[in-house]
Design an enzyme around this catalytic site. Structure first.
Site, short mmCIF file in Angstrom:
data_model
loop_
_atom_site.label_atom_id
_atom_site.label_comp_id
_atom_site.label_asym_id
_atom_site.label_seq_id
_atom_site.Cartn_x
_atom_site.Cartn_y
_atom_site.Cartn_z
N ASP A 375 43.27 46.46 30.45
CA ASP A 375 41.93 46.15 31.01
C ASP A 375 41.96 45.84 32.39
O ASP A 375 42.84 44.77 32.73
CB ASP A 375 41.09 45.35 30.14
CG ASP A 375 39.64 45.43 30.81
OD1 ASP A 375 39.16 46.41 30.81
OD2 ASP A 375 39.14 44.21 31.00
N GLU A 405 44.35 50.33 33.22
CA GLU A 405 43.16 50.96 33.55
C GLU A 405 43.08 51.20 35.06
O GLU A 405 42.88 50.09 35.79
CB GLU A 405 41.73 50.35 33.27
CG GLU A 405 40.47 50.76 33.69
CD GLU A 405 39.34 49.73 33.40
OE1 GLU A 405 38.13 50.07 33.62
OE2 GLU A 405 39.63 48.34 33.18
N ASP A 479 32.67 52.72 29.32
CA ASP A 479 32.25 52.49 30.60
C ASP A 479 31.33 53.74 31.37
O ASP A 479 30.85 53.36 32.44
CB ASP A 479 33.54 51.92 31.78
CG ASP A 479 33.89 50.58 31.46
OD1 ASP A 479 33.13 49.74 30.82
OD2 ASP A 479 35.21 50.42 31.35
#
Length: 652
Positions: A375, A405, A479
């Site tokens: 993340d 990410e 997201d």
């Protein structure tokens, strides 16, 4: 030399020459390609240290070049000029070459990032190369976009088991509520309307929200659906965070050493590892290591845990794991969200809690975890990522996968003013390929084939080949708005309040059109270089706008049968064709609204045709067959708007 440095005074003759050569520059051919250790390629990609990269330029004599120079510089340093060697003239075309020895470029360093451009030195001015995608070249009168060359460590490799597979991204609370022992979180509110329930949302974005409303999906449910996932050709399960946390999304970790009891705890986790591995599936966990929850054993703002947290005392063992501006209420947190205090990885004790030989990563990797998706990788320090790679690779015999990410081109990403070295060989194996998603939306939604061509060409020409074949190619995530919604709504959801978006769905006509477009989008997702990552429910036709509306429960028993069948066909296609695993990628042709690309290996050649414009007839190689049906095809194939074809062609 600038445009006016032509060697004689400004006059009508000079103006005539400039106009003449502007005409030549618009029409005369210039072609650039590369050879890597003697093998020709149109998309070189990053290179291992030790490789010899030969730049090859063919240039019409009409350009009037007296010499060609390569101006190259290590990132952030001064450039040097190296002349290309003139090799021959043939049919009015001059040929030049230059060998770039990556050992010499890097010197004592094990890797490096370089930028270069080509200069055409002429009697009246100098022209500079420009590239829109790290491959194609034009020449202009001023310096501009340069080529990038990433040189990576010569021992860098990615896990071979990932390429060629299919990833499935599961947001656990919304996938399946399986039968098995679970213990609901404290303060948890259960929404039992799995069929029609709306995720908890703020009235307007940025408002505080507790995220304590759960639908009850768990690890037992994933186990129950493994046969379903296997029918889609899934080989890798990427799970949203599973560690103990307060919220339904669990990005606010409470304890990295415990599997959340509401998911089934360690008993369910161990069973999932066993069952998935028995089917040949791998498990990737979401590593949220940039921040914790404020309600955690480490920070303990609410006093939930027995340990003394950093918020409670400056003498806490965790006090220096966070940065306080004014103790205890003014502290650094992720994006200024108070429930997500940011960890300070410059503190060695904090960092080694995760990356140490007996730390969090080693513990769960040894328990059977096959890899990690990191993340907000941009906010993790180089030191943290270096140590993370070392421990993951050591505890998995180099087979553990590390995906970051990263939303942009990762070859030369700058984050917070610092150049990142994600793909140099010391950190990541791969990244989430958000540029691919941008390319898909440009083509499938907007009909823009040029943008699709440039984005994919740039990525493939920038990354190490093994990284390109291991990219996490996504159409949506937790997201982003659902791909079906984006393809169908025509922009009607933009700027609407959350109270409206919570209930807004596509009309039947919009939904039908969106399913047609999604089939095309998924064909491209499953056939370009990289690994398709299916966000749970996309294959079933789930709709929804941005977070949290993209996190609706999976519609078990209400899937769109045509979409589900289509995804199963694509999963089977990837299993059966090795060219889709690591075959070379190139565009055969493209125009404003259509393209043809190729995946070619030693064993087979696959062509993918796609069109978003008016009906177009493509010439296809003799002896081609439809890859899905085996049907023999004629010498031409006509595709209408939003139509596609996958062909098996004879090797050249």
């Amino acid at each position: 030399m600038g445009e006016t440095d032509v060697g004689f005074p400004h006059n009508g003759y000079e103006i005539m020459l400039i106009r003449l050569h502007k005409t030549i520059e618009n029409t005369a051919p210039a072609h650039l390609w590369w050879e890597v250790d003697g093998h020709k390629t149109h998309t070189p990609g990053a290179q291992p240290k030790g490789a010899k990269l030969t730049l090859c330029l063919s240039l019409s004599r009409a350009w009037g070049a007296a010499a060609v120079v390569c101006r190259i510089a290590p990132d952030g340093e001064d450039y040097r000029d190296i002349p290309l060697t003139f090799s021959k003239t043939q049919n009015g075309v001059d040929f030049y070459t230059l060998v770039l020895d990556t050992d010499t470029l890097c010197g004592k360093n094990e890797s490096g990032l370089f930028y270069y451009e080509l200069l055409l030195v002429r009697g009246w001015d100098t022209l500079f190369s420009h590239t829109p995608n790290n491959v194609d070249v034009t020449f202009e009168r001023e310096s501009g976009s340069r080529f990038r060359l990433l040189v990576y460590k010569n021992d860098f490799s990615t896990p071979s088991w990932f390429a060629g597979g299919v990833m499935y991204h599961i947001f656990l609370d919304r996938f399946c509520a399986g039968e098995g022992k679970v213990t609901p979180n404290r303060d948890a509110v259960i929404n039992s309307d799995w069929q029609n329930g709306i995720p908890q949302y703020p009235r307007k974005n940025g408002d505080p929200i507790s995220n304590n409303v759960f639908f009850g999906g768990n690890l037992w449910g994933v186990i129950e659906k493994l046969d379903y996932l296997q029918s889609l050709g899934v080989t890798v399960l990427y799970l949203s965070p599973i560690f103990e946390a307060y919220s339904n999304h669990r990005y606010d970790t409470g304890d990295y050493e415990k599997i959340d009891a509401f998911l089934g705890g360690e008993e369910a986790f161990d069973e999932l590892i066993r069952e998935a591995h028995a089917r040949g599936m791998k498990i990737i966990l979401d590593g949220v290591f940039n921040h914790t929850g404020d309600d955690s054993r480490y920070f303990n703002r609410r006093g939930t845990y027995k340990t003394t947290g950093a918020y409670q005392s400056q003498k806490s063992r965790y006090a220096k794991w966070y940065r306080f501006r004014d103790f205890p209420d003014d502290y650094e947190c992720w994006w200024n969200i108070k429930i997500l205090p940011r960890l300070d990885h410059t503190n060695e004790r904090c960092r080694r809690y995760f990356t140490g030989e007996d730390g969090v990563l080693a513990h769960w990797t040894k328990k059977g975890v096959d890899g990690w998706r990191l993340d907000v990788a941009d906010e993790l320090s180089d030191e943290f990522l270096d140590e993370l790679r070392h421990v993951v690779k050591k505890s998995t015999n180099d087979e553990g996968l590390i995906i970051g990410e990263v939303w942009e081109n990762a070859a030369d990403k700058q984050a917070y003013g610092n150049r990142r070295r994600y793909l140099s060989g010391d950190q990541l194996d791969s990244v989430m390929n958000y540029p691919f998603r941008n390319a898909i939306l440009a083509f499938v939604r907007d009909g823009d084939a040029e943008t699709f061509y440039h984005i994919l060409t740039e990525i493939y020409a920038s990354y190490p080949r093994s990284v390109s074949h291991s990219l996490m190619n996504l159409l949506g995530t937790h997201d982003t708005a659902r791909i079906l919604t984006l393809l169908g709504d025509g922009g009607k959801g933009e700027c609407l309040p959350n109270d409206t978006l919570a209930h807004l769905t596509l009309t039947p006509k919009e939904r039908e059109n969106a399913r047609t477009l999604l089939k095309l989008a998924s064909v491209l997702q499953f056939t370009v270089f990289g690994v398709p990552s299916v966000y749970y429910g996309d294959e079933a036709g789930v709709e929804g706008y941005g977070d949290p509306f993209c996190r609706r429960p999976f519609p078990w028993g209400r899937e769109y049968a045509d979409l589900l069948s289509h995804y199963r066909t694509l999963g089977k296609l990837r299993q059966e064709h090795p060219a889709l695993r690591d075959g070379e990628f190139r565009f055969v042709e493209h125009d404003a609204t259509s393209f043809v690309f190729e995946r070619a290996s030693d064993d087979e050649r696959i062509l993918v045709l796609a069109n978003m414009g008016e009906a177009k007839t493509f010439s296809i190689p003799k002896g081609s067959t439809n890859a899905l049906t085996g049907e023999a095809l004629e010498a031409t194939l006509t595709l209408g708007p939003a139509e596609w074809a996958i062909l098996l062609a004879k090797q050249k």
